[in-house]
Design a protein around this motif. Structure first.
Motif, PDB file in Angstrom:
ATOM      1  N   ARG A   9       0.830  -1.204   0.000  1.00  0.00           N
ATOM      2  CA  ARG A   9       0.000   0.000   0.000  1.00  0.00           C
ATOM      3  C   ARG A   9       0.866   1.258   0.000  1.00  0.00           C
ATOM      4  N   ALA A  10       1.964   1.243   0.772  1.00  0.00           N
ATOM      5  CA  ALA A  10       2.849   2.407   0.827  1.00  0.00           C
ATOM      6  C   ALA A  10       3.506   2.657  -0.529  1.00  0.00           C
ATOM      7  N   ILE A  11       3.923   1.583  -1.195  1.00  0.00           N
ATOM      8  CA  ILE A  11       4.561   1.725  -2.506  1.00  0.00           C
ATOM      9  C   ILE A  11       3.574   2.281  -3.517  1.00  0.00           C
ATOM     10  N   ARG A  12       2.371   1.734  -3.553  1.00  0.00           N
ATOM     11  CA  ARG A  12       1.366   2.212  -4.514  1.00  0.00           C
ATOM     12  C   ARG A  12       1.012   3.679  -4.248  1.00  0.00           C
ATOM     13  N   GLU A  13       0.863   4.028  -2.984  1.00  0.00           N
ATOM     14  CA  GLU A  13       0.490   5.401  -2.630  1.00  0.00           C
ATOM     15  C   GLU A  13       1.556   6.391  -3.099  1.00  0.00           C
ATOM     16  N   THR A  14       2.830   5.977  -3.045  1.00  0.00           N
ATOM     17  CA  THR A  14       3.914   6.871  -3.415  1.00  0.00           C
ATOM     18  C   THR A  14       4.184   6.885  -4.917  1.00  0.00           C
ATOM     19  N   ALA A  15       4.121   5.715  -5.556  1.00  0.00           N
ATOM     20  CA  ALA A  15       4.550   5.603  -6.954  1.00  0.00           C
ATOM     21  C   ALA A  15       3.444   5.877  -7.964  1.00  0.00           C
ATOM     22  N   GLU A  16       2.196   5.555  -7.621  1.00  0.00           N
ATOM     23  CA  GLU A  16       1.107   5.776  -8.567  1.00  0.00           C
ATOM     24  C   GLU A  16       0.633   7.224  -8.503  1.00  0.00           C
ATOM     25  N   PRO A  17       0.177   7.862  -9.596  1.00  0.00           N
ATOM     26  CA  PRO A  17       0.021   7.292 -10.940  1.00  0.00           C
ATOM     27  C   PRO A  17       1.243   7.484 -11.848  1.00  0.00           C
ATOM     28  N   THR A  18       2.353   8.011 -11.298  1.00  0.00           N
ATOM     29  CA  THR A  18       3.544   8.194 -12.136  1.00  0.00           C
ATOM     30  C   THR A  18       3.997   6.868 -12.724  1.00  0.00           C
ATOM     31  N   TYR A  19       3.898   5.810 -11.933  1.00  0.00           N
ATOM     32  CA  TYR A  19       4.312   4.470 -12.366  1.00  0.00           C
ATOM     33  C   TYR A  19       3.142   3.501 -12.270  1.00  0.00           C
ATOM     34  N   ASP A  20       3.110   2.551 -13.199  1.00  0.00           N
ATOM     35  CA  ASP A  20       2.283   1.362 -13.014  1.00  0.00           C
ATOM     36  C   ASP A  20       3.044   0.424 -12.085  1.00  0.00           C
ATOM     37  N   VAL A  21       2.381  -0.060 -11.044  1.00  0.00           N
ATOM     38  CA  VAL A  21       3.027  -0.863 -10.002  1.00  0.00           C
ATOM     39  C   VAL A  21       2.576  -2.311 -10.118  1.00  0.00           C
ATOM     40  N   THR A  22       3.541  -3.219 -10.248  1.00  0.00           N
ATOM     41  CA  THR A  22       3.239  -4.651 -10.297  1.00  0.00           C
ATOM     42  C   THR A  22       4.076  -5.367  -9.247  1.00  0.00           C
ATOM     43  N   VAL A  23       3.422  -6.061  -8.325  1.00  0.00           N
ATOM     44  CA  VAL A  23       4.153  -6.862  -7.342  1.00  0.00           C
ATOM     45  C   VAL A  23       4.468  -8.203  -7.984  1.00  0.00           C
ATOM     46  N   GLU A  24       5.750  -8.453  -8.241  1.00  0.00           N
ATOM     47  CA  GLU A  24       6.157  -9.681  -8.924  1.00  0.00           C
ATOM     48  C   GLU A  24       6.401 -10.830  -7.957  1.00  0.00           C
ATOM     49  N   THR A  25       6.890 -10.522  -6.758  1.00  0.00           N
ATOM     50  CA  THR A  25       7.176 -11.566  -5.765  1.00  0.00           C
ATOM     51  C   THR A  25       6.819 -11.065  -4.383  1.00  0.00           C
ATOM     52  N   ARG A  26       6.136 -11.908  -3.623  1.00  0.00           N
ATOM     53  CA  ARG A  26       5.926 -11.669  -2.192  1.00  0.00           C
ATOM     54  C   ARG A  26       6.641 -12.798  -1.467  1.00  0.00           C
ATOM     55  N   ARG A  27       7.682 -12.482  -0.730  1.00  0.00           N
ATOM     56  CA  ARG A  27       8.550 -13.530  -0.179  1.00  0.00           C
ATOM     57  C   ARG A  27       8.770 -13.314   1.318  1.00  0.00           C
ATOM     58  N   THR A  28       8.577 -14.372   2.084  1.00  0.00           N
ATOM     59  CA  THR A  28       8.951 -14.338   3.495  1.00  0.00           C
ATOM     60  C   THR A  28      10.418 -14.721   3.604  1.00  0.00           C
ATOM     61  N   VAL A  29      11.229 -13.810   4.115  1.00  0.00           N
ATOM     62  CA  VAL A  29      12.669 -14.032   4.229  1.00  0.00           C
ATOM     63  C   VAL A  29      12.979 -14.876   5.457  1.00  0.00           C
ATOM     64  N   ARG A  30      12.376 -14.517   6.583  1.00  0.00           N
ATOM     65  CA  ARG A  30      12.627 -15.254   7.826  1.00  0.00           C
ATOM     66  C   ARG A  30      11.643 -14.773   8.891  1.00  0.00           C
ATOM     67  N   SER A  31      11.546 -15.555   9.955  1.00  0.00           N
ATOM     68  CA  SER A  31      10.805 -15.113  11.131  1.00  0.00           C
ATOM     69  C   SER A  31      11.679 -14.123  11.887  1.00  0.00           C
TER      70      SER A  31
END
Length: 327
Positions: A288-310
């Motif tokens: 949500r933070a990325i979209r709020e900052t980058a749109e509409p200047t950029y089209d935003v696509t989340v390519e990977t959602r990854r859990t790195v570690r606990s």
């Protein structure tokens, strides 16, 4: 017992063994095996092995083990290895001293033992250490073919993120412009440059930047690395529309730097955004933070959602790989 092995031809055996050793992936509990023209090298984490190597499972022969700290102590102590240093996290001073003595007496290739004396603190995310054995807190760490000199008392570095760093570095193409907003001693920048990237690393910690420059020299990529000691928010306008790839590895507060990331991003840019959030919604706040900052200047696509570690009870360290394409 069946364990994971990397299978290579005997001709490529030594090169592959060296590569796996540099990444600290060889499982020393088992013997390397030869079968005809093939060499089998046991590995501790098959998921961390480079994708161009073949991983298989087969019966293994246990090695005649060397003396370990556990052999001397009668219990299995918890510790991390970083170069020729062992890192402890012991509150009991007597127990810490006992473990340190056993580590030095064991057959581990170690000459320094450090015990954590504080949590990570301050803008530069360093911690205090108690030196239990050895001369100082400086180490040389090897990871996936790269070599990093660093002083644990002066800079932040986590060996636990080696696999994640390798995952991101493997995506870098020759000629890319890569920007690390919180570069430290260069664990992202150096492998990016070794893959042919033109790289900029920024950090507020001047000592980390000095190590980044030294590490660029150590790894033969100084001509492709620019190291900048500054707050990235002050640097961003100098690199407007420059980057094909941006690393934002500052969990807890990366969102405060998103405007600078958008400034630095080129026409088509991948951002690796690291965050720490509650397990109920680990990716939502960052996206949500990325979209709020980058749109509409950029089209935003989340390519990977990854859990790195606990990270802590009910908290996860996660990464969002996000593509920004100028609208």
């Amino acid at each position: 017992m069946d364990v994971p092995f990397v299978r290579v031809s005997r001709e490529q055996g030594e090169t592959t063994r060296r590569e796996l050793a540099e990444a600290d992936l060889i499982d020393d509990d088992y013997e390397i095996d030869v079968d005809g023209e093939d060499l089998y090298i046991p590995v501790v984490d098959p998921d961390a092995v480079s994708g161009d190597l073949e991983v298989c499972t087969r019966s293994a022969v246990e090695r005649d083990t060397q003396t370990t700290p556990a052999d001397l102590l009668g219990f299995d102590p918890s510790y991390e290895r970083l170069g020729r240093a062992v890192l402890l996290d012991e509150d009991d001073e007597e127990r810490a001293d006992e473990i340190a003595a056993a580590v030095i007496e064991s057959d581990l290739p170690v000459d320094t033992v450090l015990n954590k004396a504080s949590k990570v603190k301050g803008e530069t995310r360093v911690r205090d250490w108690e030196l239990l054995a050895g001369e100082n807190t400086e180490v040389v760490h090897r990871e996936y073919g790269c070599e990093f000199a660093l002083d644990l008392a002066a800079v932040y570095f986590s060996p636990r993120l080696a696999t994640e760093r390798h995952r991101v570095a493997s995506q870098v193409a020759d000629g890319e412009h890569a920007f690390d907003m919180f570069a430290g001693v260069g664990p992202f920048v150096i492998p990016f440059a070794k893959r042919g990237g033109t790289c900029v690393g920024v950090d507020v910690n001047g000592e980390a930047i000095e190590y980044l420059r030294e590490n660029a020299d150590r790894n033969g990529v100084a001509d492709r690395v620019t190291a900048v000691h500054d707050d990235v928010r002050a640097v961003a306008p100098e690199y407007e529309d420059w980057a094909d790839r941006i690393v934002m590895n500052l969990p807890h507060s990366a969102d405060e730097f998103l405007e600078s990331a958008v400034t630095i991003a080129g026409e088509d840019c991948v951002v690796h955004y690291y965050d720490i959030q509650h397990e109920d919604d680990p990716f939502g706040p960052g996206e949500r933070a990325i979209r709020e900052t980058a749109e509409p200047t950029y089209d935003v696509t989340v390519e990977t959602r990854r859990t790195v570690r606990s990270y802590a009870p009910h908290e996860l360290n996660v990464c969002l790989d996000v593509r920004l394409e100028r609208a």
